[in-house]
Motif scaffolding. Structure first.
Motif: not given
Length: 218
Positions: A194-195, A197-198, A201, A203
């Motif tokens: 999750r982090l 991909e954040e 920006g 997947k």
């Protein structure tokens, strides 16, 4: 092949005052990213794909320029803000290596007169794949950081660090072994993805995420 370039070469015509590279030979991979006020001086600069340099990073040859004054890095490496690297002798980064903010790497140790009994050293520094140098940490000449190892913030490394270990302190000592790459908690991995991909920006491919987390399922 290496391409010989003029000294004081500027990579971006629109940022002539922002950063400069002073080298005899360079080879840069794809997606090279660099911040402001970055100064690079060495004999040979060779970096792989996705190499990123943040603001106020300096790579220099304090101690003397020779054909051993080389900075070489693999793919997916990051030099964070205010990093300083002395490459009077060779500095080598494997793939996916991070030097955190204000970290410093030295390849020479010399000031007082050796004729008066003082020590000196001119030796390369090597970082293995997936290693991480914490914020404000210092690595001294001749050290080799093993693959997958972590140096805690504000530590000083004076000797070799084995693979997959956590080192910390002044001087840095072994604190623990890093958990076996096959013994991971799914929740930690999910949070990592999750982090990641954040941060990116986008997947990330699952195979690449697993590799970055230290898991090889091939």
């Amino acid at each position: 092949m290496y391409v010989k370039i003029p000294l004081r070469y500027k990579w971006n015509e629109n940022k002539l005052d922002s950063y400069g590279i002073d080298a005899h030979y360079i080879r840069i991979g794809e997606n090279f990213q660099v911040g402001n006020n970055v100064k690079i001086k060495c004999y040979r600069l060779e970096v792989g794909d996705n190499f990123r340099i943040a603001d106020n990073v300096e790579i220099d040859v304090s101690g003397g320029m020779t054909k051993q004054s080389n900075f070489i890095a693999g793919d997916n490496c990051l030099l964070c803000k205010d990093v300083y690297v002395n490459c009077c002798r060779e500095v080598i980064l494997g793939n996916h290596v991070c030097l955190s903010p204000r970290a410093m790497v030295f390849t020479h140790r010399y000031w007082q007169d050796v004729r008066k009994g003082y020590d000196n050293a001119f030796k390369p520094v090597i970082f293995g794949n997936d290693s991480w140098l914490g914020a404000g940490a210092v690595v001294l000449p001749g050290c080799e950081i093993g693959q997958g190892s972590i140096i805690m913030a504000n530590s000083t490394v004076i000797g070799n660090v084995p693979e997959r270990t956590l080192y910390g302190g002044v001087p840095a000592v072994k604190l623990k072994d890093i958990r076996d790459k096959d013994n991971f908690v799914q929740g930690e991995y999910d949070e990592y993805v999750r982090l990641r991909e954040e941060f990116l920006g986008r997947k990330e491919d699952e195979k690449e995420s697993l590799r970055r987390f230290g898991i090889n399922r091939e």
